[in-house]
Design an enzyme around this catalytic site. Structure first.
Site, PDB file in Angstrom:
ATOM      1  N   GLY A   1       0.846  -1.200   0.000  1.00  0.00           N
ATOM      2  CA  GLY A   1       0.000   0.000   0.000  1.00  0.00           C
ATOM      3  C   GLY A   1       0.880   1.247   0.000  1.00  0.00           C
ATOM      4  O   GLY A   1       1.909   1.270   0.658  1.00  0.00           O
TER       5      GLY A   1
ATOM      6  N   GLU B   1       5.669  -5.402   5.690  1.00  0.00           N
ATOM      7  CA  GLU B   1       6.009  -6.801   5.985  1.00  0.00           C
ATOM      8  C   GLU B   1       6.011  -7.706   4.754  1.00  0.00           C
ATOM      9  O   GLU B   1       6.847  -8.596   4.639  1.00  0.00           O
ATOM     10  CB  GLU B   1       5.063  -7.373   7.050  1.00  0.00           C
TER      11      GLU B   1
ATOM     12  N   THR C   1       4.958   1.768   6.232  1.00  0.00           N
ATOM     13  CA  THR C   1       3.539   1.398   6.331  1.00  0.00           C
ATOM     14  C   THR C   1       2.829   2.376   7.263  1.00  0.00           C
ATOM     15  O   THR C   1       3.375   2.729   8.325  1.00  0.00           O
ATOM     16  CB  THR C   1       3.276  -0.045   6.842  1.00  0.00           C
ATOM     17  N   ILE C   2       1.641   2.787   6.855  1.00  0.00           N
ATOM     18  CA  ILE C   2       0.874   3.652   7.754  1.00  0.00           C
ATOM     19  C   ILE C   2       0.483   2.873   9.014  1.00  0.00           C
ATOM     20  O   ILE C   2       0.241   3.462  10.055  1.00  0.00           O
ATOM     21  CB  ILE C   2      -0.401   4.248   7.088  1.00  0.00           C
ATOM     22  N   ASP C   3       0.437   1.523   8.906  1.00  0.00           N
ATOM     23  CA  ASP C   3      -0.038   0.700  10.028  1.00  0.00           C
ATOM     24  C   ASP C   3       0.941   0.642  11.203  1.00  0.00           C
ATOM     25  O   ASP C   3       0.564   0.258  12.307  1.00  0.00           O
ATOM     26  CB  ASP C   3      -0.300  -0.738   9.557  1.00  0.00           C
TER      27      ASP C   3
ATOM     28  N   ARG D   1     -25.198  12.761  19.014  1.00  0.00           N
ATOM     29  CA  ARG D   1     -25.079  11.443  18.380  1.00  0.00           C
ATOM     30  C   ARG D   1     -23.867  10.668  18.872  1.00  0.00           C
ATOM     31  O   ARG D   1     -22.906  11.248  19.372  1.00  0.00           O
ATOM     32  CB  ARG D   1     -24.891  11.621  16.860  1.00  0.00           C
TER      33      ARG D   1
ATOM     34  N   MET E   1      -7.982   2.641   9.524  1.00  0.00           N
ATOM     35  CA  MET E   1      -7.211   1.526   8.963  1.00  0.00           C
ATOM     36  C   MET E   1      -6.361   0.830  10.023  1.00  0.00           C
ATOM     37  O   MET E   1      -5.953   1.443  11.013  1.00  0.00           O
ATOM     38  CB  MET E   1      -6.337   1.997   7.810  1.00  0.00           C
ATOM     39  N   GLY E   2      -6.061  -0.412   9.739  1.00  0.00           N
ATOM     40  CA  GLY E   2      -5.253  -1.231  10.654  1.00  0.00           C
ATOM     41  C   GLY E   2      -5.776  -2.639  10.576  1.00  0.00           C
ATOM     42  O   GLY E   2      -6.794  -2.966  11.181  1.00  0.00           O
TER      43      GLY E   2
ATOM     44  N   ARG F   1      -4.238   7.528   3.693  1.00  0.00           N
ATOM     45  CA  ARG F   1      -2.987   7.213   2.986  1.00  0.00           C
ATOM     46  C   ARG F   1      -2.613   8.258   1.940  1.00  0.00           C
ATOM     47  O   ARG F   1      -1.509   8.225   1.393  1.00  0.00           O
ATOM     48  CB  ARG F   1      -3.128   5.850   2.295  1.00  0.00           C
TER      49      ARG F   1
HETATM   50  O1  F6P Z   1      -1.224  -1.904   4.821  1.00  0.00           O
HETATM   51  C1  F6P Z   1      -1.711  -0.626   4.788  1.00  0.00           C
HETATM   52  C2  F6P Z   1      -3.208  -0.610   4.561  1.00  0.00           C
HETATM   53  O2  F6P Z   1      -3.595   0.735   4.397  1.00  0.00           O
HETATM   54  C3  F6P Z   1      -4.028  -1.281   5.663  1.00  0.00           C
HETATM   55  O3  F6P Z   1      -4.243  -0.465   6.789  1.00  0.00           O
HETATM   56  C4  F6P Z   1      -5.300  -1.597   4.926  1.00  0.00           C
HETATM   57  O4  F6P Z   1      -5.980  -2.684   5.505  1.00  0.00           O
HETATM   58  C5  F6P Z   1      -4.815  -1.953   3.559  1.00  0.00           C
HETATM   59  O5  F6P Z   1      -3.568  -1.317   3.388  1.00  0.00           O
HETATM   60  C6  F6P Z   1      -5.746  -1.551   2.448  1.00  0.00           C
HETATM   61  O6  F6P Z   1      -5.213  -2.001   1.257  1.00  0.00           O
HETATM   62  P1  F6P Z   1      -5.752  -1.588  -0.190  1.00  0.00           P
HETATM   63  O7  F6P Z   1      -5.321  -0.187  -0.466  1.00  0.00           O
HETATM   64  O8  F6P Z   1      -5.081  -2.558  -1.102  1.00  0.00           O
HETATM   65  O9  F6P Z   1      -7.237  -1.706  -0.162  1.00  0.00           O
END
Ligand code: F6P
Length: 340
Positions: free
Chosen positions: A10, A102, A124-126, A161, A168-169, A273
């Protein structure tokens, strides 16, 4: 000397900062620099672009990657690894800088073991890559998610509300935990901990009983609920990951049903992202790019540059890709202190 670079997995803010930093430092050494398009696919299909000084100018602040990216896994298809090795030979590469998470670095690790002169850069943003305190891209994602939580606060407050925000994650809740803390979310749910929906609803009910009229629930896309099997898209990528999404809506429906509070959901998705990297990610990306060149000079192949405290040190790719770095229990215990 001739070196190559690729960006895989990604995309994430800061990739261009790494390309620029490594490229400029290599040019100062009179090395030739080339890039391969779209991750490992570029080496499988032999799609190369020269990374001249002109090609890498004006990209520091730009999100995405000028090299393109993909989730191609050469170990998935018979013959692709040979193609990668052949492309390496055809271009007479002395080294390859692989910028990825990874999966992309997992491939780099195997190829390095097979003797290819490879160094890695953790992206990785994760923030779930082992052997580094932080990956670049994470800080930008956290800041975006925090700003979204801030914005959700004002509208939640106006309408009384519950706002569920899906962040993401896939396996690790780093973005959710950090953005949830920074944004003052009332409940923060991460994939490392199985979620009890009754407990979540209790926290919200108690908060509202104390006179609060709104709540913010930050939830990682990879969260799993006790007793509920949330169906994800069947489609798998080349590394066997399902496409996530939809957990926020499931949670919002359950909260509304059980608490009777009007509940809305916001899925942040790829907003996290996209766009320009923060100063932190530009600096980290630049430091990583610089040190990747130093590793090549020292012929320290099979290693990636990593952030340890405030130092950049080499870490074996094998160790970095042997298991994910998850949010530790004690960190989440601290996050939970501020629930409700
Ligand atoms: O690995 C980074 C990530 O943004 C994850 O947080 C997310 O689950 C995944 O990529 C989404 O991937 P894609 O852009 O292929 O839908």
């Amino acid at each position: 000397m001739k070196i190559g670079m690729l960006t895989g997995g990604g995309d994430c803010p800061g990739l261009n900062a790494v390309i620029r930093a490594a490229g400029r430092y290599a040019h100062q050494k009179n090395w030739e620099v080339v890039g391969f398009k779209n991750g490992w696919k570029g080496l499988v299909d032999n799609v190369m672009v020269p990374l001249t000084p002109e090609a890498i100018t004006g990209i520091l602040h730009r999100g995405g990657t000028i090299l393109g990216t993909s989730r191609t896994n050469p170990y998935k298809k018979e013959g692709d690894v040979e193609k990668v090795k052949n492309t390496f030979k055809v271009h007479g590469l002395d080294a390859l800088i692989v910028i990825g998470g990874e999966d992309t670095l997992g491939v780099a690790s195997k190829l390095a073991e097979e003797g290819l002169p490879i160094v890695g850069v953790p992206k990785t943003i994760d923030n779930d890559l082992s052997c580094t305190d932080f990956t670049f891209g994470f800080d930008t994602a956290v800041n975006i998610a925090m700003e979204c939580i801030d914005r959700l606060h004002t509208t939640a407050e106006s309408h009384n509300r519950v706002m569920v925000v899906e962040i993401m994650g896939r396996h690790a809740g780093w973005i959710t935990a950090h953005a949830g803390l920074a944004g003052g979310a009332d409940v923060v749910l991460i994939p490392e901990v199985l979620v009890d929906i009754d407990e979540v609803c209790d926290i919200i009910k108690k908060r509202h009983a104390r006179g609060r009229t709104f709540s913010i629930v930050a939830v990682s896309e990879g969260v799993k609920f006790k007793g509920y099997d949330v169906t994800q898209k069947e489609q798998l990528d080349a590394f066997g990951h399902v496409r996530l999404g939809g957990i926020g809506q499931v949670l919002a429906d359950k909260i509304e049903e059980r608490t009777q509070f009007e509940t809305r959901v916001t899925v942040l998705g790829h907003i996290q992202r996209g766009g320009s990297p923060t100063a932190f990610d530009r600096v980290l990306g630049t430091r990583f790019g610089y040190h990747a060149i130093e590793l090549i000079e020292q012929k320290k192949f099979g290693f990636m540059v990593s952030l340890y405290g405030n130092a950049i040190i080499p870490a074996p790719l094998k160790d970095a890709t042997s298991g994910l770095k998850l949010v530790p229990e004690d960190f989440y215990k601290m996050v939970k202190t501020y629930f409700g």
